[in-house]
Write a protein that holds these residues in place. Structure first.
Motif, PDB file in Angstrom:
ATOM      1  N   LYS A 202       1.117  -1.841   0.084  1.00 43.19           N
ATOM      2  CA  LYS A 202      -0.020  -0.351   0.185  1.00 43.19           C
ATOM      3  C   LYS A 202       0.954   1.102  -0.261  1.00 43.19           C
ATOM      4  CE  LYS A 202      -4.037  -2.378   0.228  1.00 43.19           C
ATOM      5  NZ  LYS A 202      -5.406  -2.124   0.203  1.00 43.19           N
ATOM      6  N   SER A 203       0.170   2.238  -0.223  1.00 43.88           N
ATOM      7  CA  SER A 203       1.191   3.715  -0.545  1.00 43.88           C
ATOM      8  C   SER A 203       1.169   4.166   0.757  1.00 43.88           C
ATOM      9  CB  SER A 203       0.672   4.625  -2.024  1.00 43.88           C
ATOM     10  OG  SER A 203      -0.927   4.746  -1.124  1.00 43.88           O
ATOM     11  N   VAL A 205       0.567   6.997   1.546  1.00 42.92           N
ATOM     12  CA  VAL A 205      -0.977   8.293   2.386  1.00 42.92           C
ATOM     13  C   VAL A 205      -1.623   6.856   2.479  1.00 42.92           C
ATOM     14  CG1 VAL A 205      -2.633   9.366   1.142  1.00 42.92           C
ATOM     15  CG2 VAL A 205      -0.310   9.772   0.329  1.00 42.92           C
ATOM     16  N   SER A 206      -1.720   5.742   1.615  1.00 42.45           N
ATOM     17  CA  SER A 206      -2.632   4.539   2.170  1.00 42.45           C
ATOM     18  C   SER A 206      -3.269   4.325   3.784  1.00 42.45           C
ATOM     19  CB  SER A 206      -3.148   3.550   1.034  1.00 42.45           C
ATOM     20  OG  SER A 206      -3.722   4.563   0.179  1.00 42.45           O
ATOM     21  N   SER A 209      -2.995   7.567   6.473  1.00 45.45           N
ATOM     22  CA  SER A 209      -4.252   7.557   6.711  1.00 45.45           C
ATOM     23  C   SER A 209      -5.514   6.602   7.661  1.00 45.45           C
ATOM     24  CB  SER A 209      -5.163   7.747   4.741  1.00 45.45           C
ATOM     25  OG  SER A 209      -4.757   8.694   4.547  1.00 45.45           O
ATOM     26  N   SER A 231       3.748  13.102   1.920  1.00 48.19           N
ATOM     27  CA  SER A 231       2.705  11.211   2.260  1.00 48.19           C
ATOM     28  C   SER A 231       2.929  11.048   3.653  1.00 48.19           C
ATOM     29  CB  SER A 231       3.476  10.322   1.430  1.00 48.19           C
ATOM     30  OG  SER A 231       4.690   9.863   1.884  1.00 48.19           O
ATOM     31  N   GLY A 235      -4.097  13.160   2.406  1.00 48.85           N
ATOM     32  CA  GLY A 235      -5.003  11.940   3.409  1.00 48.85           C
ATOM     33  C   GLY A 235      -5.782  12.407   4.017  1.00 48.85           C
ATOM     34  N   ASP A 236      -6.160  11.337   4.968  1.00 49.08           N
ATOM     35  CA  ASP A 236      -7.682  11.357   5.671  1.00 49.08           C
ATOM     36  C   ASP A 236      -6.670  11.501   6.970  1.00 49.08           C
ATOM     37  OD1 ASP A 236      -8.933  10.756   3.369  1.00 49.08           O
ATOM     38  OD2 ASP A 236      -9.538   8.462   3.498  1.00 49.08           O
TER      39      ASP A 236
END
Length: 253
Positions: A202-203, A205-206, A209, A231, A235-236
């Protein structure tokens, strides 16, 4: 007939050219001046997140990045940003709910430095070497970044729950990272969050987040996040405020 603006620009350029030693009408006095200006602009693009997904530092910027990292400007930039964080902390109205007041710090080149490793990689001009970096990280010899260590201690003393959030692999780098952080003075944090198998591939950011979202769902209020990569800070569930530390040596998507 030139406008007043055009005349002012010409005067400004003349002053600048005089300072860099130009002796004839030209935008730059030499190739080295042109290269330096390009590298300044390139780093501005990197730090403002306008230059993305770059794999290596431009070869012509090797000396620029080397001087930036070793010549004092990097430390000066760090100190300025940390001072801004201190000012922000002082503005926060502290409540009695100290158990839910959280702060997030990235690890690599935020808490501890990989500059010694990247010196051998021509300050990012060489492509990223995953196995080489893992070998380096397993050694657990990354020194603390002094300005951030002081910030970490202030956050602990002020009553924040500090979470260290890193994309390092938990299975292979978990224990070396814990030992490295503790040996450098990062003691008293609430939790070290590493990348588990569920987030492999996964990145950043993912992954980050999702980890921040879990903290919010657990009832924490994220007052601040600090990282050297964008990064870390997009994101969230970013929290109330984010702070970007300088890093012109590599890009993490």
């Amino acid at each position: 007939m030139r406008t007043v603006w055009e005349i002012l620009v010409m005067i400004f350029l003349g002053i600048c050219l005089k300072k860099i030693g130009a002796t004839k009408p030209a935008y730059y006095s030499s190739y080295s001046d042109l290269t330096h200006c390009y590298c300044l602009s390139w780093r501005l693009g990197v730090e403002s997140n306008n230059v993305r997904a770059w794999r290596t530092v431009p070869t012509q910027c090797l000396r620029y990045v080397q001087f930036y990292m070793l010549g004092g400007q990097y430390e000066s930039d760090l100190e300025l940003i940390v001072e801004q964080i201190y000012s922000y902390i002082d503005e926060i109205l502290l409540t009695n709910t100290t158990d839910t007041r959280a702060w997030i710090l990235d690890v690599d080149d935020t808490c501890i430095s990989n500059l010694l490793y990247y010196t051998g990689k021509r300050f990012g001009c060489d492509p990223f070497d995953p196995m080489g970096f893992k070998t380096w990280a397993i050694r657990g010899e990354c020194p603390a970044i002094p300005a951030v260590l002081r910030l970490f201690r202030k956050l602990i003393q002020t009553g924040f729950k500090v979470f260290l959030l890193t994309g390092r692999d938990e299975e292979t780098l978990g224990q070396p990272t814990i030992q490295n952080l503790h040996s450098q003075g990062f003691v008293g944090y609430e939790r070290l969050i590493l990348r588990t198998r569920d987030y492999k591939g996964k990145s950043a950011v993912s992954f980050k987040s999702a980890m921040r979202k879990q903290l919010v769902e657990q009832g924490y209020t994220i007052w601040g996040s600090v990282g050297d990569q964008w990064s870390d800070l997009v994101g969230d569930c970013l929290g109330e405020r984010t702070f970007k530390l300088p890093n012109p040596m590599y890009f993490v998507p």
